[in-house]
Design a protein around this motif. Structure first.
Motif, short mmCIF file in Angstrom:
data_model
loop_
_atom_site.label_atom_id
_atom_site.label_comp_id
_atom_site.label_asym_id
_atom_site.label_seq_id
_atom_site.Cartn_x
_atom_site.Cartn_y
_atom_site.Cartn_z
N UNK B 53 -49.58 14.29 -43.44
CA UNK B 53 -50.02 13.05 -42.79
C UNK B 53 -49.15 12.85 -41.56
N UNK B 54 -49.68 12.79 -40.33
CA UNK B 54 -51.07 13.10 -40.02
C UNK B 54 -51.39 14.57 -40.27
N UNK B 55 -52.67 14.86 -40.43
CA UNK B 55 -53.04 16.25 -40.73
C UNK B 55 -53.33 17.05 -39.46
N UNK B 56 -52.97 16.48 -38.32
CA UNK B 56 -53.13 17.17 -37.02
C UNK B 56 -52.21 16.43 -36.06
N UNK B 57 -51.89 17.11 -34.93
CA UNK B 57 -51.07 16.43 -33.92
C UNK B 57 -51.95 15.37 -33.27
N UNK B 58 -51.50 14.13 -33.34
CA UNK B 58 -52.36 13.03 -32.89
C UNK B 58 -51.70 12.19 -31.81
N UNK B 59 -52.53 11.64 -30.93
CA UNK B 59 -51.99 10.75 -29.91
C UNK B 59 -51.59 9.43 -30.56
N UNK B 60 -50.42 8.93 -30.18
CA UNK B 60 -49.95 7.65 -30.72
C UNK B 60 -50.34 6.51 -29.78
N UNK B 61 -51.00 6.81 -28.68
CA UNK B 61 -51.33 5.80 -27.67
C UNK B 61 -52.70 6.10 -27.07
N UNK B 62 -53.27 5.10 -26.41
CA UNK B 62 -54.40 5.33 -25.51
C UNK B 62 -53.82 5.82 -24.19
N UNK B 63 -54.38 6.90 -23.63
CA UNK B 63 -53.85 7.39 -22.36
C UNK B 63 -54.36 8.79 -22.05
N UNK B 64 -53.47 9.63 -21.55
CA UNK B 64 -53.87 10.98 -21.14
C UNK B 64 -52.90 12.01 -21.71
N UNK B 65 -53.47 13.05 -22.34
CA UNK B 65 -52.66 14.18 -22.82
C UNK B 65 -52.34 15.06 -21.61
N UNK B 66 -51.09 15.43 -21.50
CA UNK B 66 -50.63 16.20 -20.31
C UNK B 66 -49.69 17.32 -20.75
N UNK B 67 -49.39 18.18 -19.78
CA UNK B 67 -48.26 19.10 -19.95
C UNK B 67 -47.04 18.36 -19.40
N UNK B 68 -46.08 18.08 -20.28
CA UNK B 68 -44.98 17.17 -19.91
C UNK B 68 -44.31 17.60 -18.60
N UNK B 69 -44.13 18.90 -18.43
CA UNK B 69 -43.37 19.36 -17.25
C UNK B 69 -44.09 19.00 -15.94
N UNK B 70 -45.42 18.80 -16.00
CA UNK B 70 -46.16 18.37 -14.79
C UNK B 70 -45.72 16.99 -14.31
N UNK B 71 -45.16 16.20 -15.22
CA UNK B 71 -44.83 14.80 -14.86
C UNK B 71 -43.37 14.65 -14.43
N UNK B 72 -42.60 15.69 -14.57
CA UNK B 72 -41.16 15.55 -14.25
C UNK B 72 -41.01 15.11 -12.81
N UNK B 73 -40.22 14.08 -12.60
CA UNK B 73 -40.02 13.56 -11.25
C UNK B 73 -40.98 12.44 -10.87
N UNK B 74 -42.02 12.22 -11.68
CA UNK B 74 -42.97 11.14 -11.37
C UNK B 74 -42.34 9.78 -11.63
N UNK B 75 -42.84 8.79 -10.92
CA UNK B 75 -42.38 7.42 -11.10
C UNK B 75 -43.40 6.51 -10.47
N UNK B 76 -43.12 5.19 -10.46
CA UNK B 76 -44.19 4.30 -10.00
C UNK B 76 -44.46 4.40 -8.49
N UNK B 77 -43.48 4.96 -7.74
CA UNK B 77 -43.75 5.17 -6.32
C UNK B 77 -43.97 6.63 -6.00
N UNK B 78 -44.00 7.47 -7.05
CA UNK B 78 -44.14 8.91 -6.79
C UNK B 78 -45.00 9.53 -7.86
N UNK B 79 -46.29 9.28 -7.75
CA UNK B 79 -47.22 9.78 -8.77
C UNK B 79 -47.55 11.24 -8.56
N UNK B 80 -48.06 11.82 -9.67
CA UNK B 80 -48.58 13.17 -9.56
C UNK B 80 -50.05 13.10 -10.00
N UNK B 81 -50.90 13.79 -9.23
CA UNK B 81 -52.33 13.73 -9.56
C UNK B 81 -52.73 14.93 -10.39
#
Lengths: 402, 402
Positions: B53-81
């Motif tokens: 339990x859980x019986x699969x890797x599950x999202x704990x939030x509403x949002x977007x599944x990503x490759x974490x390393x793509x977001x490194x360095x992002x912030x509210x004034x420096x987004x990544x698309x």
């Protein structure tokens, strides 16, 4: 693009209950049940004694039935000897042995207690004076035939049922129990016995509410799982109209897949959507117009802890009111908190705790181990909206809701 | 010639319970029940999780599944698309929309919460940095397959049953409920539906105990009325040997017609006869030797108020112990006495009271109006043997036994 927006406003628990319960009328259906089935049922009419109680003049003591005037002047040093008889009527100078509950023989008008008598040959020496009527329970002294013994609305206890039996009743008119249709919803929900794929889960809120509704005093029926499709949800609410109360689980929030409040609005009235309660905020209360009547409905959230709290807070009083039952009274216990309880101002917060030796430990509700944590829960600390949490070491009241 | 002699000695309630409960063993019978039948049943074995339990890797939030390393360095004034996809697996530079509970697509290792994203054409701008694993509930994180979720002996609450359902269980092993034979005795007792002659009364303690035993957690059967005849009483006890517990009503005192303790002595063991409890002194506790086993027996007095108190004090804990259930926990309430309570030193005294607005009024138990008085009873004030009554105006604790 937002998947999820907040509720425009949240009703307080009190306002939500006032609005919802104010829209319900207790059911008028009445059924006759045998006394074996009458436990914890609610009387639908006053119960009148079908006969006098006691239904005959009875001895209130073990001793001897006598003519009172025979004993005048008797005392422990001045006994009077009466002739012992076993006839159904006595005359002056005679007495007859009686037990507590024995009928009083014709002609006797008092009972002398055993301890004020002594054997005297084949007679009995009476060593005390009794006045007419003494130690006799007169026919109808307790209850007169036709007197009201229990009022309409009484929730019958086992000892009440014993009393009804002793008065000669064999069945009793009670209000019907409210019939509740429980509708589990959600496209991700699969029946029990089916192995859920990733993203799916087994139905669990239906059976939980089945057991809650039974405990609340209703008669539950669990509907098949309904997917997040407006037409299917609407059809299920139509089916619910042949019940006294509808309870849905899941889809009660304000996200893209949360359709139940929208469907309810199209089929009746949403009285409340969103309540200042944690867990349990995404709950909707309303009325379904279908089948020529208005059927009350509680839309519970799918998250199990929220579903459980909302069921106890909203479904229980609705079932009780429909069924003429008094509100639930819970056992409480004072306990010392072992850890801080966080609660947000403005919300009535239900915190699960385990209690051991007067100490209450709040249970984790998130992250690893949450299930096994919940499985140790004993009760809830209920924090009102104007209190912000409790400190470790603080004395709190634990309410045993389950 | 005495019709009635006293008990030679009275056991304290504690000693009587210790002796009697000490002679009982919890039952070993186990049955599988569906979850609908599992409410308020006691687990006969530890329950282990049938899957992670859980019986699969599950999202704990509403949002977007990503490759974490793509977001490194992002912030509210420096987004990544990131490019929005709906495939079951993603690669660097892509993201996929998820809800709380959604499976995590292959290749993703974190979820960015909705509030840290913005629409950007047919892509999504991520305005925060997430680390690998963030906002993901890993398979087995909550409970590992095979872990113990509930221990043997757990009394299942509705929310426990919901938890079992959510883990994929459909039935569960519980201890059998104790089977209880209730034997109403007394030559003056006539069945319900029969008009009693003077000196007779309708059977009422049987149905009262039927309802008590059900509430205590047992399965009651009511035997036909047995007269005050030794052979008939002995035969009824033999029948009782095919049950887990025998409860008789009536004939438990020490008078001429009080035969049950004598019959019990001839057929087994009288552990206790006479207890320092009021009402309820003439109670006997023991064991019947018959059918190749020893069956516990509670002999209740026939006086209804005494019968009720003894049933709650002695039958309830016996049923609970046989059925592996925890002792009953009663709701209590402080109240101010409106009238004095008389109790005799040396006895544990149960005084029926009605409670209104924090004020407790002791009910008359004798004389005219006693029945209608009892029908208003809410609870009991329990006075220990070393306390002699309570004064009007005193604060007492009211226990809601029924």
């Amino acid at each position: 693009m937002p998947l999820k927006s907040g509720f425009r406003s949240l009703a307080s628990v009190e306002d939500a209950l006032d609005m919802f319960l104010g829209s319900l009328e207790p059911l008028n259906r009445v059924e006759m049940v045998s006394l074996e089935e009458a436990g914890e049922r609610v009387l639908a009419a006053d119960v009148r004694a079908p006969r006098d109680v006691p239904h005959y003049d009875r001895s209130a003591m073990d001793g001897y039935a006598v003519v009172a005037s025979d004993t005048f002047g008797s005392g422990k040093d001045a006994g009077v000897i009466l002739k012992l008889t076993s006839k159904d009527s006595i005359v002056s100078g005679e007495c007859r042995q009686v037990h507590t509950g024995s009928p009083i023989p014709e002609g006797a008008d008092a009972v002398v207690m055993l301890e004020y008598t002594e054997a005297a040959g084949d007679g009995v020496e009476v060593l005390a004076q009794v006045s007419p009527g003494q130690n006799i329970g007169l026919k109808g002294e307790d209850v007169r035939k036709g007197d009201i013994v229990f009022r309409e609305g009484r929730l019958l206890k086992p000892s009440d049922v014993g009393l009804l039996a002793s008065m000669g009743l064999t069945e009793v008119a009670v209000y019907a129990k409210p019939r509740v249709l429980i509708i589990p919803t959600g496209e991700e929900i699969v029946p029990r016995g089916v192995e859920p794929a990733p993203g799916q889960m087994n139905e669990s809120n239906g059976v939980m509410n089945y057991l809650y509704v039974k405990r609340f005093g209703g008669v539950p029926t669990v509907h098949g799982i309904v997917s997040d499709v407006k037409e299917e949800l609407a059809a299920a609410l139509d089916e619910g109209a042949s019940y006294d109360l509808i309870v849905t689980t899941g889809g009660s929030s304000v996200g893209k897949r949360d359709l139940i409040a929208e469907v309810l609005a199209s089929k009746g009235t949403v009285l409340v959507h969103g309540v200042a309660i944690k867990p349990g905020k995404p709950v909707a209360l309303g009325l379904v117009d279908a089948g020529g009547k208005r059927t009350p409905i509680v839309c519970l959230p799918g998250y199990p802890a929220a579903c459980a709290v909302d069921s106890m807070v909203f479904v229980d009083p609705a079932v009780k009111k429909l069924g003429h039952m008094p509100p639930a009274a819970y056992r409480t216990q004072k306990a010392i908190l072992t850890r801080k309880i966080y609660s947000e101002a403005g919300y009535r917060t239900y915190t699960r705790v385990s209690v051991e030796e007067g100490r209450a430990t709040p249970l984790r509700t998130k992250g690893a181990g949450v299930l096994s944590s919940i499985s140790r829960a004993d009760g809830y600390v209920i924090t009102p909206p104007d209190v912000e949490g409790h400190e470790a070491g603080e004395e709190v009241e634990v309410t045993f809701l389950e």
